[in-house]
Design a protein around this motif. Structure first.
Motif, PDB file in Angstrom:
ATOM      1  N   GLU A 290      61.967   0.022 -68.681  1.00  0.00           N
ATOM      2  CA  GLU A 290      60.751   0.801 -69.452  1.00  0.00           C
ATOM      3  C   GLU A 290      59.601   0.045 -69.404  1.00  0.00           C
ATOM      4  O   GLU A 290      59.678  -1.361 -69.349  1.00  0.00           O
ATOM      5  N   TYR A 291      58.378   0.645 -69.018  1.00  0.00           N
ATOM      6  CA  TYR A 291      57.096   0.166 -69.103  1.00  0.00           C
ATOM      7  C   TYR A 291      56.158   0.917 -69.583  1.00  0.00           C
ATOM      8  O   TYR A 291      56.379   1.974 -69.963  1.00  0.00           O
ATOM      9  N   GLU A 292      54.964   0.223 -69.834  1.00  0.00           N
ATOM     10  CA  GLU A 292      53.788   1.000 -70.312  1.00  0.00           C
ATOM     11  C   GLU A 292      52.693   1.261 -69.311  1.00  0.00           C
ATOM     12  O   GLU A 292      52.439   0.184 -68.477  1.00  0.00           O
ATOM     13  N   ARG A 293      52.263   2.520 -69.056  1.00  0.00           N
ATOM     14  CA  ARG A 293      51.128   2.633 -67.908  1.00  0.00           C
ATOM     15  C   ARG A 293      49.725   2.393 -68.593  1.00  0.00           C
ATOM     16  O   ARG A 293      49.387   3.215 -69.459  1.00  0.00           O
ATOM     17  N   HIS A 294      48.929   1.594 -67.649  1.00  0.00           N
ATOM     18  CA  HIS A 294      47.773   1.381 -68.197  1.00  0.00           C
ATOM     19  C   HIS A 294      46.671   2.085 -67.131  1.00  0.00           C
ATOM     20  O   HIS A 294      45.529   1.317 -67.089  1.00  0.00           O
ATOM     21  N   GLY A 295      46.948   3.017 -66.377  1.00  0.00           N
ATOM     22  CA  GLY A 295      45.989   3.433 -65.463  1.00  0.00           C
ATOM     23  C   GLY A 295      46.219   2.954 -63.956  1.00  0.00           C
ATOM     24  O   GLY A 295      47.267   2.547 -63.946  1.00  0.00           O
ATOM     25  N   THR A 296      45.263   3.211 -62.938  1.00  0.00           N
ATOM     26  CA  THR A 296      45.518   2.743 -61.715  1.00  0.00           C
ATOM     27  C   THR A 296      44.272   2.220 -61.313  1.00  0.00           C
ATOM     28  O   THR A 296      43.037   1.955 -61.954  1.00  0.00           O
ATOM     29  N   CYS A 297      44.294   1.381 -60.165  1.00  0.00           N
ATOM     30  CA  CYS A 297      43.122   0.614 -59.609  1.00  0.00           C
ATOM     31  C   CYS A 297      43.248   0.813 -58.097  1.00  0.00           C
ATOM     32  O   CYS A 297      44.353   1.492 -57.452  1.00  0.00           O
ATOM     33  N   ALA A 298      42.269   0.472 -57.342  1.00  0.00           N
ATOM     34  CA  ALA A 298      42.423   0.380 -55.864  1.00  0.00           C
ATOM     35  C   ALA A 298      42.112  -0.675 -55.333  1.00  0.00           C
ATOM     36  O   ALA A 298      41.343  -1.696 -55.773  1.00  0.00           O
ATOM     37  N   LEU A 299      43.309  -0.794 -54.422  1.00  0.00           N
ATOM     38  CA  LEU A 299      43.013  -2.344 -53.593  1.00  0.00           C
ATOM     39  C   LEU A 299      42.436  -2.150 -52.299  1.00  0.00           C
ATOM     40  O   LEU A 299      42.868  -1.422 -51.372  1.00  0.00           O
ATOM     41  N   PHE A 300      41.260  -2.851 -51.953  1.00  0.00           N
ATOM     42  CA  PHE A 300      40.665  -2.860 -50.589  1.00  0.00           C
ATOM     43  C   PHE A 300      41.156  -4.059 -49.962  1.00  0.00           C
ATOM     44  O   PHE A 300      40.825  -5.157 -50.342  1.00  0.00           O
ATOM     45  N   MET A 301      41.979  -3.997 -48.819  1.00  0.00           N
ATOM     46  CA  MET A 301      42.284  -5.114 -48.074  1.00  0.00           C
ATOM     47  C   MET A 301      41.460  -5.299 -46.848  1.00  0.00           C
ATOM     48  O   MET A 301      40.880  -4.429 -46.104  1.00  0.00           O
ATOM     49  N   LEU A 302      40.624  -6.746 -46.682  1.00  0.00           N
ATOM     50  CA  LEU A 302      39.983  -6.967 -45.671  1.00  0.00           C
ATOM     51  C   LEU A 302      40.548  -8.087 -44.975  1.00  0.00           C
ATOM     52  O   LEU A 302      41.072  -9.054 -45.494  1.00  0.00           O
ATOM     53  N   PHE A 303      40.876  -7.755 -43.608  1.00  0.00           N
ATOM     54  CA  PHE A 303      41.526  -8.883 -42.987  1.00  0.00           C
ATOM     55  C   PHE A 303      40.851  -9.105 -41.627  1.00  0.00           C
ATOM     56  O   PHE A 303      40.433  -8.262 -40.886  1.00  0.00           O
ATOM     57  N   GLU A 304      40.686 -10.375 -41.309  1.00  0.00           N
ATOM     58  CA  GLU A 304      40.230 -10.763 -39.861  1.00  0.00           C
ATOM     59  C   GLU A 304      41.238 -11.371 -39.351  1.00  0.00           C
ATOM     60  O   GLU A 304      41.341 -12.767 -39.585  1.00  0.00           O
ATOM     61  N   PRO A 305      41.984 -10.755 -38.397  1.00  0.00           N
ATOM     62  CA  PRO A 305      43.358 -11.494 -37.701  1.00  0.00           C
ATOM     63  C   PRO A 305      43.084 -12.620 -37.088  1.00  0.00           C
ATOM     64  O   PRO A 305      43.974 -13.656 -37.100  1.00  0.00           O
ATOM     65  N   LEU A 306      41.860 -12.436 -36.244  1.00  0.00           N
ATOM     66  CA  LEU A 306      41.756 -13.908 -35.345  1.00  0.00           C
ATOM     67  C   LEU A 306      41.111 -15.074 -36.120  1.00  0.00           C
ATOM     68  O   LEU A 306      41.231 -16.290 -35.618  1.00  0.00           O
ATOM     69  N   ALA A 307      40.951 -14.836 -37.305  1.00  0.00           N
ATOM     70  CA  ALA A 307      40.329 -16.054 -38.264  1.00  0.00           C
ATOM     71  C   ALA A 307      41.520 -16.441 -39.239  1.00  0.00           C
ATOM     72  O   ALA A 307      41.069 -17.414 -40.117  1.00  0.00           O
ATOM     73  N   ALA A 308      42.419 -15.471 -39.189  1.00  0.00           N
ATOM     74  CA  ALA A 308      43.447 -15.644 -40.339  1.00  0.00           C
ATOM     75  C   ALA A 308      42.840 -15.524 -41.796  1.00  0.00           C
ATOM     76  O   ALA A 308      43.200 -16.423 -42.714  1.00  0.00           O
TER      77      ALA A 308
END
Length: 158
Positions: free
Chosen positions: A49-67
């Motif tokens: 059981e849980y309580e919902r507090h809405g949603t959010c958006a995660l923006f992932m930024l990834f530069e593979p060659l610089a890790a």
């Protein structure tokens, strides 16, 4: 597909960093009951059981060659939030880069048009000229390394 693969074959160039961008919606939840503590022979246990507090958006930024990777959390994923992420890349993360090579999917907010919705025309044009746009093909978003990073984040951290 070949376009994105060609981008990934490029050698590292600090003046032209290759950055992958993707986003994911997440629910914000809290526990209703305290978890049961660890006991000999039993791991920590949680009630379903849980309580919902809405949603959010995660923006992932990834530069593979610089890790390098960073997640920006926004209230939602509209053109405005996307444009703010692009401005962050251009002005804060890579202010000295000649151009940012951006790999992303074809979401309706992912494009130069979002910059023109969020900013004055001269600002939108300034940012747009700093980006070299590359899109994964339809049904080929798995080519975007940021999507892989979001998957790892979800499985290992969230």
């Amino acid at each position: 597909m070949e376009d994105v693969l060609e981008v990934y074959e490029r050698p590292y160039d600090a003046a032209r960093p290759v950055v992958c961008l993707d986003e994911a919606a997440k629910q914000i939840l809290s526990q209703v009951r305290e978890p049961w503590p660890v006991q000999p022979g039993h791991p920590e246990r949680f009630d379903n059981e849980y309580e919902r507090h809405g949603t959010c958006a995660l923006f992932m930024l990834f530069e593979p060659l610089a890790a390098w990777r960073q997640v920006q959390v926004k209230e939602c994923r509209t053109q405005l939030e996307y444009a703010q992420v692009i401005r962050f890349l251009c002005d804060e993360k890579y202010p000295e880069a000649q151009v940012i090579v951006l790999v992303q999917d074809n979401l309706n907010t992912h494009g130069v048009w979002s910059l023109y919705q969020a900013f004055a025309p001269h600002e939108a044009q300034r940012l747009a000229q700093r980006i070299e746009w590359h899109y994964t093909p339809k049904h080929g978003s798995w080519l975007n390394m940021a999507e892989i990073e979001l998957s790892v984040l979800a499985r290992q951290c969230l």
